[in-house]
Design a protein around this motif. Structure first.
Motif, PDB file in Angstrom:
ATOM      1  N   ALA A 140       0.826  -1.209   0.000  1.00  0.00           N
ATOM      2  CA  ALA A 140       0.000   0.000   0.000  1.00  0.00           C
ATOM      3  C   ALA A 140       0.861   1.261   0.000  1.00  0.00           C
ATOM      4  O   ALA A 140       0.561   2.237  -0.697  1.00  0.00           O
ATOM      5  N   LEU A 141       1.952   1.255   0.769  1.00  0.00           N
ATOM      6  CA  LEU A 141       2.838   2.409   0.791  1.00  0.00           C
ATOM      7  C   LEU A 141       3.470   2.641  -0.569  1.00  0.00           C
ATOM      8  O   LEU A 141       3.641   3.788  -0.999  1.00  0.00           O
ATOM      9  N   ARG A 144       0.949   4.465  -2.651  1.00  0.00           N
ATOM     10  CA  ARG A 144       0.826   5.865  -2.260  1.00  0.00           C
ATOM     11  C   ARG A 144       2.047   6.683  -2.697  1.00  0.00           C
ATOM     12  O   ARG A 144       1.918   7.821  -3.156  1.00  0.00           O
ATOM     13  N   LYS A 145       3.233   6.124  -2.545  1.00  0.00           N
ATOM     14  CA  LYS A 145       4.447   6.844  -2.941  1.00  0.00           C
ATOM     15  C   LYS A 145       4.444   7.135  -4.441  1.00  0.00           C
ATOM     16  O   LYS A 145       4.831   8.221  -4.881  1.00  0.00           O
ATOM     17  N   GLU A 147       1.770   7.482  -6.263  1.00  0.00           N
ATOM     18  CA  GLU A 147       0.767   8.525  -6.492  1.00  0.00           C
ATOM     19  C   GLU A 147       1.326   9.904  -6.183  1.00  0.00           C
ATOM     20  O   GLU A 147       1.068  10.867  -6.895  1.00  0.00           O
ATOM     21  N   ILE A 148       2.084  10.008  -5.078  1.00  0.00           N
ATOM     22  CA  ILE A 148       2.671  11.295  -4.702  1.00  0.00           C
ATOM     23  C   ILE A 148       3.632  11.773  -5.785  1.00  0.00           C
ATOM     24  O   ILE A 148       3.627  12.961  -6.161  1.00  0.00           O
ATOM     25  N   PHE A 154      -2.269  12.400  -2.688  1.00  0.00           N
ATOM     26  CA  PHE A 154      -3.240  11.312  -2.810  1.00  0.00           C
ATOM     27  C   PHE A 154      -4.406  11.585  -1.867  1.00  0.00           C
ATOM     28  O   PHE A 154      -4.302  12.382  -0.928  1.00  0.00           O
ATOM     29  N   ALA A 156      -6.704  10.387   1.088  1.00  0.00           N
ATOM     30  CA  ALA A 156      -6.695   9.424   2.184  1.00  0.00           C
ATOM     31  C   ALA A 156      -7.930   8.545   2.116  1.00  0.00           C
ATOM     32  O   ALA A 156      -9.043   9.033   1.894  1.00  0.00           O
ATOM     33  N   ARG A 157      -7.726   7.246   2.284  1.00  0.00           N
ATOM     34  CA  ARG A 157      -8.813   6.287   2.093  1.00  0.00           C
ATOM     35  C   ARG A 157      -9.956   6.499   3.081  1.00  0.00           C
ATOM     36  O   ARG A 157     -11.123   6.455   2.706  1.00  0.00           O
ATOM     37  N   ARG A 163      -3.929  14.446   0.725  1.00  0.00           N
ATOM     38  CA  ARG A 163      -2.687  14.478   1.488  1.00  0.00           C
ATOM     39  C   ARG A 163      -1.503  14.596   0.537  1.00  0.00           C
ATOM     40  O   ARG A 163      -1.524  14.043  -0.558  1.00  0.00           O
ATOM     41  N   LEU A 166       3.053  11.058   3.403  1.00  0.00           N
ATOM     42  CA  LEU A 166       2.625   9.904   4.177  1.00  0.00           C
ATOM     43  C   LEU A 166       2.807  10.182   5.665  1.00  0.00           C
ATOM     44  O   LEU A 166       3.490  11.115   6.059  1.00  0.00           O
TER      45      LEU A 166
END
Length: 221
Positions: A140-141, A144-145, A147-148, A154, A156-157, A163, A166
């Motif tokens: 998952a990280l 997200r990384k 996406e950033i 991104f 937040a779910r 955000r 992270l």
């Protein structure tokens, strides 16, 4: 023994009275002392991090006010095997035993050899679960990384908030100041969370950070 009972139901529709009565009967039949204020119950999802009732039980254990904590079933005392084992360790460090009355299980100083074996098996399951959680978290990280890097942020779910980094979002300074005031009034994290309408885990974390900063120690995460 002085004991506390803890029961959590997942939704408001569930009726906890049967389990509560079973816990009272167990305490009476075993000759244990169960004070009314030590009968603790709360309603909420097992996935919810805000569990003031459970926090209260752990506080009773660490302050040595009880020698055992009784639950109707083990799954009422943790969101997962890993969470359950962490809570059991907190009890055991204070010399308190967890007893699941409907399952005939005990984990802690008062456990017999077979029950201690169950604890070892539980620990093995928790270790496996931790490995799976780490793998899913790392995946998952990674998403997200990426996406950033690609979008500059991104959504937040859980909160739906946009955000740009992270990590756990900071508490607003106004709430931090309210926690600081509660500390000055001599409130512990449990009663401060009740007064301020904040989660117990959040208030406890910030109280620890504020105390560490006041004493000149490094601020923990």
């Amino acid at each position: 023994m002085n004991v506390a009972t803890y029961h959590r139901v997942s939704t408001d529709e569930q009726n906890p009275e049967g389990a509560k009565q079973d816990l009272r009967v167990w305490a009476a039949n075993a000759g244990h002392v169960l004070a009314p204020e030590h009968e603790i119950e709360e309603t909420g999802s097992g996935a919810d991090n805000d569990r003031p009732g459970l926090d209260r039980v752990l506080e009773l254990a660490t302050s040595r006010k009880v020698e055992a904590v009784a639950v109707w079933k083990l799954d009422r005392f943790g969101r997962s095997v890993l969470d359950l084992l962490a809570n059991v360790h907190k009890l055991n460090r204070s010399g308190v035993t967890l007893i699941a009355t409907s399952q005939g299980l005990a984990l802690g100083p008062a456990a017999n050899p077979v029950q201690r074996l169950n604890g070892v098996m539980l620990a093995a399951l928790a270790e496996y679960e931790l490995a799976m959680i780490r793998e899913r978290t790392n995946q998952a990280l990674g998403v997200r990384k990426r996406e950033i890097i690609r979008k500059g942020g991104f959504t937040a779910r859980r909160s739906g908030v946009w955000r740009t980094r992270l990590g756990r979002p900071s508490l607003p300074e106004a709430d931090v100041e309210r926690i600081r005031t509660a500390m000055a009034e001599g409130l512990n994290w449990y009663w401060a969370s009740k007064k301020l309408g904040l989660s117990g885990s959040t208030v406890r974390r910030y109280m620890e950070k504020l105390a560490a900063a006041k004493n000149g120690a490094p601020k923990g995460g």
